[in-house]
Design a protein around this motif. Sequence first.
Motif, PDB file in Angstrom:
ATOM      1  N   ARG A   1     -41.567  18.473  73.819  1.00 47.85           N
ATOM      2  CA  ARG A   1     -40.135  18.123  73.834  1.00 47.85           C
ATOM      3  C   ARG A   1     -39.970  16.750  74.461  1.00 47.85           C
ATOM      4  N   PHE A   2     -38.898  16.062  74.040  1.00 51.79           N
ATOM      5  CA  PHE A   2     -38.660  14.696  74.492  1.00 51.79           C
ATOM      6  C   PHE A   2     -37.509  14.657  75.500  1.00 51.79           C
ATOM      7  N   LEU A   3     -37.682  13.842  76.544  1.00 53.12           N
ATOM      8  CA  LEU A   3     -36.657  13.664  77.583  1.00 53.12           C
ATOM      9  C   LEU A   3     -36.381  12.188  77.796  1.00 53.12           C
ATOM     10  N   LEU A   4     -35.174  11.898  78.249  1.00 54.19           N
ATOM     11  CA  LEU A   4     -34.848  10.545  78.714  1.00 54.19           C
ATOM     12  C   LEU A   4     -34.570  10.660  80.205  1.00 54.19           C
ATOM     13  N   ARG A   5     -35.412  10.028  81.002  1.00 59.76           N
ATOM     14  CA  ARG A   5     -35.216  10.009  82.440  1.00 59.76           C
ATOM     15  C   ARG A   5     -34.515   8.714  82.832  1.00 59.76           C
ATOM     16  N   TYR A   6     -33.569   8.827  83.773  1.00 57.85           N
ATOM     17  CA  TYR A   6     -32.762   7.657  84.134  1.00 57.85           C
ATOM     18  C   TYR A   6     -32.125   7.872  85.506  1.00 57.85           C
TER      19      TYR A   6
ATOM     20  N   SER B   1     -32.208  13.560  84.028  1.00 54.39           N
ATOM     21  CA  SER B   1     -32.882  13.566  82.727  1.00 54.39           C
ATOM     22  C   SER B   1     -32.053  14.359  81.738  1.00 54.39           C
ATOM     23  N   ILE B   2     -32.191  14.021  80.470  1.00 55.73           N
ATOM     24  CA  ILE B   2     -31.460  14.714  79.420  1.00 55.73           C
ATOM     25  C   ILE B   2     -32.385  14.914  78.228  1.00 55.73           C
ATOM     26  N   GLY B   3     -32.330  16.104  77.601  1.00 58.72           N
ATOM     27  CA  GLY B   3     -33.196  16.391  76.468  1.00 58.72           C
ATOM     28  C   GLY B   3     -32.800  15.608  75.230  1.00 58.72           C
ATOM     29  N   LEU B   4     -33.827  15.168  74.474  1.00 61.89           N
ATOM     30  CA  LEU B   4     -33.593  14.399  73.242  1.00 61.89           C
ATOM     31  C   LEU B   4     -33.964  15.195  71.988  1.00 61.89           C
ATOM     32  N   GLY B   5     -34.653  16.285  72.153  1.00 60.34           N
ATOM     33  CA  GLY B   5     -35.076  17.071  70.997  1.00 60.34           C
ATOM     34  C   GLY B   5     -36.508  17.563  71.148  1.00 60.34           C
ATOM     35  N   LYS B   6     -36.946  18.353  70.183  1.00 57.85           N
ATOM     36  CA  LYS B   6     -38.296  18.917  70.210  1.00 57.85           C
ATOM     37  C   LYS B   6     -39.116  18.385  69.032  1.00 57.85           C
TER      38      LYS B   6
ATOM     39  N   GLY C   1     -37.917   5.014  79.772  1.00 60.35           N
ATOM     40  CA  GLY C   1     -37.529   6.294  80.344  1.00 60.35           C
ATOM     41  C   GLY C   1     -37.789   7.470  79.445  1.00 60.35           C
ATOM     42  N   VAL C   2     -38.092   7.233  78.160  1.00 64.66           N
ATOM     43  CA  VAL C   2     -38.354   8.345  77.245  1.00 64.66           C
ATOM     44  C   VAL C   2     -39.731   8.922  77.533  1.00 64.66           C
TER      45      VAL C   2
END
Length: 377
Positions: free
Chosen positions: A21-26, A36-41, A9-10
């Motif tokens: 930028r990085f996201l986690l989709r779920y 989805s939620i942001g994980l950082g840049k 999902g990342v």
Amino acid sequence: MKDSGLPTGVRCLVGKSGNKRFLLRYISPITSKKASIGLGKHPETDIITLRKIAKEYRQQILEGIDPKIERDTEKIDSSMSLERFFNEVYLPLAKQKRSWKDEVARFRHAKSIQHVSIHELTAAHIIKVQMEMQGAISKTTNKPYAAATINRVLALLKTVNRQAYKLMDAPLVADKVSLMKEDNVRTGYLSEVQLKDFIRHALEYPDRHTGAFLALLFLTGLRDKELRFRLWNDINWDEQILTIPHTKNGSSHVIYLSDYMVEVLQSIPKVSNNPYIFAGQRKGQPISPARHALKVIKLKMGLPDIPGDKANITLHSARHTVGSLLASNGVPLHDIAKQLNHADLSSTRRYSKLTVGRRREIGSHLSDMVSGHVSLG
């Protein structure tokens, strides 16, 4: 990305300017919808940190927690004002009580501190409201606020603070604030002799529904609406109990009926197509507040009718009458509190539970006082 050891999902999103930028989709375990939620840049977030954050979020999802909702809630919690907490958290719970509109009106007196964060509320803030009310004039009465009125506002703020402490880990400051000493509490009540006379006049009143209502009100100590809105279906004749499904403090309450109370109830004529015990003149409705009937009975008894006087007998005096006469007959205060369905007698006392036999015995005290001298006609 698939070979990086990152959870499923990342994603790495690259913008037109080259920013990454990085996201986690779920699938949210709460809403069952895509999220989805942001994980950082990049480059601030390195691969090791990215793995750590993504795995923590994935573990939360497996445990049934939506990490985005959890994160957003924490942000809201940290900035939630007293006003927001009252409207969004406290009030929906308070609406289970019939008196919730009164609490909304009381909360308006705390306008000067409503902007304060619930996590920064102090005893000084609550005392500030007290001082403001002590120096103000009521728009309703054009007089200074009574101690009892100020105490109701303080008690509400103390209750709201306790709720914030339980639900959101806000500091508990309520116990540091003491209520003001009241010198204007209503104390009007009937003596044992007066109660006998009152019951007799009530049962002789021309409107039998209103008369029976007043008699039972002063025998049970129920609140006006708690008794006036009772249905015939609320009576269990076999067990001799009257059930009040919803009381002022939001709980149900049971009154154990004495033989005399049952006799009074059975003397009330039933009205077709009206489910109420104390049927009124309007179709399908209960009687109106029996203030006129009470005034007539007081006149016959030679009791003064002075509105605002501490000793004036009102419908609420039924509760004072029951409480004072039961106490004078040796019934413990915690038993009386249970009979009257008080949420609290004071901030330092708790009430013990009563057996059905003990409750029935208490409920019969007042009936025994008057039943030998009053005829139902």
